[in-house]
Design an enzyme around this catalytic site. Structure first.
Site, PDB file in Angstrom:
ATOM      1  CG  ASP A 256       6.765  14.100  16.873  1.00  0.00           C
ATOM      2  OD1 ASP A 256       7.396  15.154  16.736  1.00  0.00           O
ATOM      3  OD2 ASP A 256       5.659  13.877  16.365  1.00  0.00           O
TER       4      ASP A 256
ATOM      5  CG  ASP B 260       6.806   8.962  14.425  1.00  0.00           C
ATOM      6  OD1 ASP B 260       7.730   9.795  14.400  1.00  0.00           O
ATOM      7  OD2 ASP B 260       5.619   9.271  14.217  1.00  0.00           O
TER       8      ASP B 260
ATOM      9  CD  GLU C  56      -2.512   1.595   2.527  1.00  0.00           C
ATOM     10  OE1 GLU C  56      -2.548   0.705   3.390  1.00  0.00           O
ATOM     11  OE2 GLU C  56      -3.134   2.663   2.612  1.00  0.00           O
TER      12      GLU C  56
END
Lengths: 434, 457
Positions: free
Chosen positions: A122, A120, A51
């Protein structure tokens, strides 16, 4: 501070970037994992089951896009000019045709089967331990927090978990992304992903409870001990302590005193620090002086009691240890922005970071879209159309992507495909040879 | 397994002598060639369900491993005995396979059954002696070898560090460790309870339970999918008049309502929500609600916990969108809300993506969640510090006497009982069933408050 508004992030520049610079072929070679070759063991359907998802300019969100080769991807991106490209998992079937399969009745047909293990990190999750900026802003004073995160996680992924093919990418604004691409990593279940994420987790509780980091027991787990001695301690004492002025004002040192469970020690330190403005010599940094006092008191013989033993470590962990967005890592079907995208707010390209030299990475000098376009125009006048990205400052980033990540990865993929093919061949031979 | 009618009484399982006192635990690899009476089919299953339900309650109270061990021992003794000693093992096997049929039918049922059966297996395994444990391990046929002396010496220090980090003594030279791929022992990895090097975890003999429990779980998980296929393709239709009604009744009678379809749909509207939040939200939701109003933002875990609760309470999709929009737009702006958050809300209502209608979280799920920095979801009774919990409770209007009772339950890790006491203190009414679900708290509260309003009007 990185300027928030890049005045000339515009679609025309982005079109030009996709048209001339974006490394489509490298990207597709990566996510094909060797299945785009001619070897009979290659899974030709593999890339088409991945995807991609695009965010268009008007916040139109196109999920479940799929492509059979680099050219299809390139054409679609050039046509749609997405401001963001996300990469999702590999599914059982072509995600673009998922509805057709859903109608066949068995609802288990459309499911993710492979996905890189992703992390991830941040900077906005560090707002309570940095005083230079907050929210989406980053600067060179707080960026070392990301450097620490890369060092700690990268080392553990390689040494503890045995992974080899790890890609670190600047997220374009305030953080970093990590893609672990070994075959074994791509095939982990959600439960196993969760276990790795939890292995990295030391923060318990939040602003609703007391401690942020709680280290129990008579020893630290080897992973935490190694991280502490090799990375965290040095960065805390040599960099963040003074860089962030962690003990310079009352408000700031109170936060650290709060983490000391023994009230008498905390008040002794408070007493000393409230007076120290008068007596401190100008020679030494006040943060360093105070930290030494704190350490001395907490680690002196008489205070080696239970509970205090880990206090210094807990403070260092709290101000340095990586904070992961756990949900991203735990589930196969999480999307993550593709490398080499341009961040629409900063105009900066999501370039790879070399974990071996991550302390040299400077987010404020990452190429921006407008800078690249300028370079392109300049080079264009020289009428040399071959390999345009090499002539711009994106060239280094692409070279790094190829040499430190893509080439070793594809070599390993090729071996894996050949081995499993030979194994299969061997098995079918055995079953024939009576 | 063959099911016979009650009138068809025969001597069941004649050659069972060797299985009388099996010192070990069956792995339920294949359905046994036994005949089962229809009434046993149901009653055995109910007995096992009592065990699983008890385990589920114990886990949601946050019981520790040793407490769970005792709990499972007692539950098993009370529910799974049989007057004929020869039948004990059969009852174990039959009840498992019946429930497998009952709980294979949806994703949620499978998930629940899988975790409860795995927990049951785990604690039964812990109760076995070392020899019996080794027998079970052999039955799994695990390809792992014990670490050699040479290798042990080379990593002795690290293994000692791990042991001491868990408050245990360092292993001695005769300790047995197995070297297994880390993927095989996710829970030991998650808790940093093993030394991991180059992809291999070093599992101590007393941690072997994690390894076999993972094996058990993955085998059962696969089996449940297969059973589900068989159920939908043939059994349900074939057994339409006999087993199907029993099977369908068994799962619903014990799981409790899931509050996925609010009976009072559209009963609560946007204008009432502030007032209702004050009067009838349990603390976990009240906290999220207040934080949302304060910060105009909640992280993912909080959005899910509160969003699904509000859905269960009866907030329809349009109102839900309006509600979240009005708060979030103050912080992130309207545009970003529509782009990033609206999708998820529609998703929760089954309007996007898989189009599954998600069910509100139960207490058990909320208690076992792990909120991190910046998160506000989870169970305040479990996840708040004592100080913050006291402040929150007095903010709700809990008086000091009731407060001490609540804190007492909290200290003993009876979080749902603590919530029940809060409910009782605020409503001045007993809550005999106890609180098992935030939406139950809400509807019980409304039941008490609504009639009063009607009569005064």
């Amino acid at each position: 501070m990185i300027p928030q508004q890049e005045p000339d992030f515009n679609l025309n520049h982005l079109k030009l970037y996709y048209g001339k610079l974006f490394p489509f072929a490298d990207l597709v070679r990566w996510v094909s994992y060797g299945n785009d070759g001619k070897h009979p063991g290659c899974d030709q359907s593999y890339i088409g089951r991945r995807e991609f998802s695009f965010t268009l300019e008007n916040d139109i969100y196109l999920r479940f896009q799929s492509f059979h080769n680099a050219l299809e991807l390139e054409n679609s991106i050039k046509e749609k000019t997405p401001v963001k490209i996300d990469i999702g998992p590999v599914y059982t079937v072509d995600p673009a045709k998922r509805n057709a399969y859903a109608q066949s009745g068995d609802n288990n047909v459309f499911a993710p089967v492979e996905r890189e293990l992703i992390f991830d990190i941040d900077m906005s999750d560090y707002d309570d331990v940095r005083y230079c900026c907050s929210g989406a802003d980053v600067c060179l004073v707080c960026w070392p927090l990301m450097t620490i995160a890369i060092k700690v996680i990268d080392t553990a992924l390689r040494d503890d978990f045995g992974f080899k093919h790890i890609l670190w990418v600047y997220s374009g604004r305030r953080g970093v992304h990590c893609w672990v691409c070994d075959g074994k990593a791509r095939r982990l279940t959600n439960e196993q992903r969760g276990a790795i994420a939890d292995y990295f987790r030391v923060y318990k509780g939040n602003e609703n409870s007391h401690k942020k980091v709680s280290l129990m027991g008579a020893a630290l787990h080897p992973f935490l001990a190694t991280s502490y001695t090799n990375v965290l301690k040095n960065y805390f004492e040599k960099n963040l302590l003074t860089g962030q002025n962690l003990l310079a004002t009352e408000e700031r040192y109170e936060k650290i005193l709060d983490m000391i469970p023994d009230e008498s020690i905390a008040s002794e330190l408070r007493g000393r620090w409230q007076d120290s403005r008068r007596s401190s010599s100008a020679k030494e940094d006040i943060n360093v002086v105070r930290w030494e006092q704190c350490k001395q008191l907490l680690q002196s013989g008489k205070h080696k009691a239970q509970g205090l033993r880990r206090c210094i470590e807990e403070i260092v962990f709290c101000f340095t240890y990586p904070r992961l967005d756990m949900e991203v890592s735990k589930h196969m079907n999480h999307l993550l922005k593709a490398p080499f995208c341009v961040h629409p707010k900063t105009g900066r390209v999501c370039v790879p970071i070399d974990p071996k030299r991550c302390e040299e990475f400077d987010p404020t000098t990452v190429p921006t879209l407008s800078q690249l376009i300028e370079e392109l125009n300049y080079e264009g006048s020289r009428a040399d159309a071959d390999g345009e990205s090499n002539r711009t400052s994106l060239g280094n980033a692409i070279t790094l992507f190829r040499s430190s990540f893509l080439q070793p990865l594809l070599k390993a993929c090729k071996e894996e495909i050949e081995n499993s093919y030979n194994l299969k061949l061997q098995q079918s031979k055995n079953s024939l040879g009576w | 397994m063959e099911i016979v009618r009650p009138q068809n009484r025969r001597n069941l399982l004649s050659s069972s002598n060797e299985a009388v006192s099996a010192p070990t635990i069956p792995l339920y690899r294949s359905a046994p060639p036994l005949e089962v009476r229809l009434e046993d089919f149901e009653s055995f299953a109910i007995d096992r369900l009592r065990v699983l339900k008890g385990i589920s309650d114990g886990m949601s109270r946050g019981k520790k491993a040793e407490e769970m061990e005792n709990l499972v021992k007692d539950l098993w003794k009370v529910n799974m005995r049989h007057q004929e000693a020869t039948q004990v093992l059969n009852k174990d096997i039959i009840s498992h396979f019946v429930l497998r049929l009952v709980y294979c039918r949806t994703e949620d049922l499978r998930k629940w059954f899988l975790s409860m059966e795995t927990a049951l297996f785990r604690y039964r395994f812990r109760l076995l002696n070392a020899e019996a444990q080794r027998t079970v391990m052999e039955e799994f046929d695990l390809p792992y070898r014990a670490v050699s002396n040479v290798e042990f010496e080379s990593i002795k220090e690290k293994l000692g560090q791990v042991a001491r980090s868990m408050g245990q003594p360092s292993p001695t030279a005769d300790a047995i460790f197995y070297k297994v791929p880390f993927e095989e022992v996710p829970e030991l990895v998650a808790g940093r309870r093993v030394f991991i090097n180059q992809g291999y975890a070093y599992v101590a003999m007393n941690q072997i339970v994690s390894l076999v429990a993972t094996q058990f779980r993955s085998q059962l998980s696969k089996a449940l999918i297969l059973t589900n296929r068989k159920w939908t393709s043939s059994i349900r239709e074939q057994e339409k008049h006999r087993l199907t009604p029993i099977v369908e009744a068994l799962s619903s009678s014990y799981l409790g309502p899931d509050y996925s379809q609010s009976r009072e749909y559209a009963d609560i509207s946007l204008k009432d929500i502030d007032q209702v939040a004050k009067s009838s939200f349990p603390l976990c939701m009240r906290h999220l609600f207040d934080k949302l109003k304060e910060d105009h933002h909640l992280k993912h875990g909080g959005r899910m916990q509160l969003g699904l609760f509000l859905k269960g309470v009866g907030l329809n999709l349009d109102d839900a969108l309006a509600f979240w929009r009005s708060e979030f737009s103050k912080k992130v702006g309207l545009e970003k809300f529509e782009k990033q958050y609206a999708y998820n809300i529609r998703h929760n209502y089954g309007k996007e993506g898989k189009r599954t209608d998600y069910t509100p979280y139960s207490c058990q799920k909320i208690i076992s969640s792990t909120p991190g920095a910046g998160d506000h979801h989870g169970c305040p009774y479990r996840h708040f510090s004592e100080e913050n919990l006291r402040a929150a409770l007095s903010g709700m209007g809990v008086n000091s006497q009731a407060m001490e009772d609540v804190m007492d339950k909290v200290r003993n890790r009876h979080y749902q009982l603590a919530c029940t006491l809060t409910f009782e203190a605020l409503h001045g009414m007993p809550c005999d069933a106890g609180i098992n679900h935030p939406n139950q708290y809400f509807s019980d509260s409304q039941k008490i408050l609504k009639p009063k309003k009607d009569s005064s009007a």
